[in-house]
Write a protein that holds these residues in place. Sequence first.
Motif, short mmCIF file in Angstrom:
data_model
loop_
_atom_site.label_atom_id
_atom_site.label_comp_id
_atom_site.label_asym_id
_atom_site.label_seq_id
_atom_site.Cartn_x
_atom_site.Cartn_y
_atom_site.Cartn_z
N GLU A 138 74.07 31.29 48.61
CA GLU A 138 75.65 32.33 48.09
C GLU A 138 74.77 32.88 49.62
O GLU A 138 73.85 33.93 49.68
CB GLU A 138 76.45 33.01 47.47
N GLU A 139 76.14 33.29 51.10
CA GLU A 139 75.56 34.32 51.27
C GLU A 139 76.71 35.87 51.33
O GLU A 139 78.03 35.78 50.81
CB GLU A 139 76.10 33.91 53.26
N ARG A 140 76.18 36.55 51.68
CA ARG A 140 76.91 38.33 52.06
C ARG A 140 76.66 38.67 50.73
O ARG A 140 78.49 38.80 50.29
CB ARG A 140 78.08 38.31 53.02
N VAL A 141 76.17 38.29 49.66
CA VAL A 141 76.11 38.67 48.14
C VAL A 141 76.14 40.40 47.80
O VAL A 141 75.38 41.19 48.64
CB VAL A 141 75.52 38.25 47.59
N ASP A 142 76.98 41.32 48.03
CA ASP A 142 76.84 42.51 47.59
C ASP A 142 75.52 42.63 46.23
O ASP A 142 75.66 42.51 45.27
CB ASP A 142 78.36 43.18 47.46
N THR A 150 71.31 37.42 50.56
CA THR A 150 71.39 35.82 50.32
C THR A 150 70.94 34.97 49.26
O THR A 150 69.71 36.05 48.81
CB THR A 150 70.87 35.31 51.79
N LEU A 151 72.01 34.68 48.38
CA LEU A 151 70.81 33.93 47.29
C LEU A 151 70.83 32.71 47.55
O LEU A 151 71.35 31.77 48.28
CB LEU A 151 72.28 33.76 46.32
N MET A 152 69.44 32.20 47.13
CA MET A 152 68.96 31.26 46.91
C MET A 152 68.27 30.97 45.86
O MET A 152 68.32 31.41 45.07
CB MET A 152 67.68 31.24 48.06
N SER A 153 68.21 28.25 46.00
CA SER A 153 67.60 28.53 45.04
C SER A 153 66.93 27.90 45.02
O SER A 153 67.04 27.10 46.07
CB SER A 153 69.11 28.53 43.64
N LYS A 154 66.35 26.97 43.99
CA LYS A 154 64.82 25.27 44.60
C LYS A 154 64.59 25.16 43.27
O LYS A 154 64.40 25.66 42.03
CB LYS A 154 63.61 26.18 45.14
N ARG A 155 65.17 24.03 43.14
CA ARG A 155 64.59 23.62 41.73
C ARG A 155 63.33 22.89 42.08
O ARG A 155 62.54 22.56 42.74
CB ARG A 155 65.34 21.96 41.83
N LEU A 156 62.10 23.43 40.89
CA LEU A 156 61.13 23.00 40.54
C LEU A 156 60.29 21.41 40.67
O LEU A 156 61.08 21.20 39.76
CB LEU A 156 60.40 24.23 39.89
N GLY A 157 59.66 20.83 40.84
CA GLY A 157 59.18 20.04 40.66
C GLY A 157 59.00 19.25 42.17
O GLY A 157 59.09 17.99 41.83
N ALA A 158 60.57 19.35 43.07
CA ALA A 158 61.21 18.35 43.56
C ALA A 158 60.69 18.85 45.04
O ALA A 158 60.17 19.81 45.56
CB ALA A 158 63.05 18.65 44.03
N PRO A 159 60.69 17.96 45.76
CA PRO A 159 60.08 17.65 47.42
C PRO A 159 60.36 18.60 48.16
O PRO A 159 61.90 19.04 48.13
CB PRO A 159 60.37 16.61 47.74
N ALA A 160 59.45 19.69 49.04
CA ALA A 160 59.99 20.51 49.44
C ALA A 160 60.73 19.91 50.81
O ALA A 160 60.94 19.66 50.95
CB ALA A 160 59.06 21.75 50.29
#
Length: 160
Positions: A138-142, A150-160
Amino acid sequence: MIVDYLAHHRHFIPEITDLIFGQWSDLFVADGIGKDQLRATLEVRANTERLPISVVALRDGELLGTGSIKLEEPGTKPGLSPWLAGMYIKEAYRGTGVGEQIVRALEAKAHALGVETMYLSVGSAVGFYTRLGWRVIEERVDSFGVKEVTLMSKRLGAPA
């Protein structure tokens, strides 16, 4: 350079407090957090076996940078956890790979503790995290009415 737990280098807590508070004082003030509270938070993160947790990057006894995993990110999206946070690289060491090594160490620790997905909120460093396999959710989160992130996520153990 080494990346190690803050728990093994507690003497850096006052310096890290100053660096992090200086970088994000507007957000801390908006959340009602002062330097003493931030320092106490870092003391809690100075452990080796549970979240929240912090690491430091060092070379010849000098602090190059730091990063943490925290359980919540007030002012953004409740219900998401845990969060990569408190990433601070001293200016002289930015662009040298220090940040990447800190992020990788924190991702590995979170994964070892059973975390499947991590989150972060970021201002201008979206490209840095994208290169490390993070994706924008999600972008432009107050954030506290102070700035947009900007909100970001990453699934761990998954290839980059």
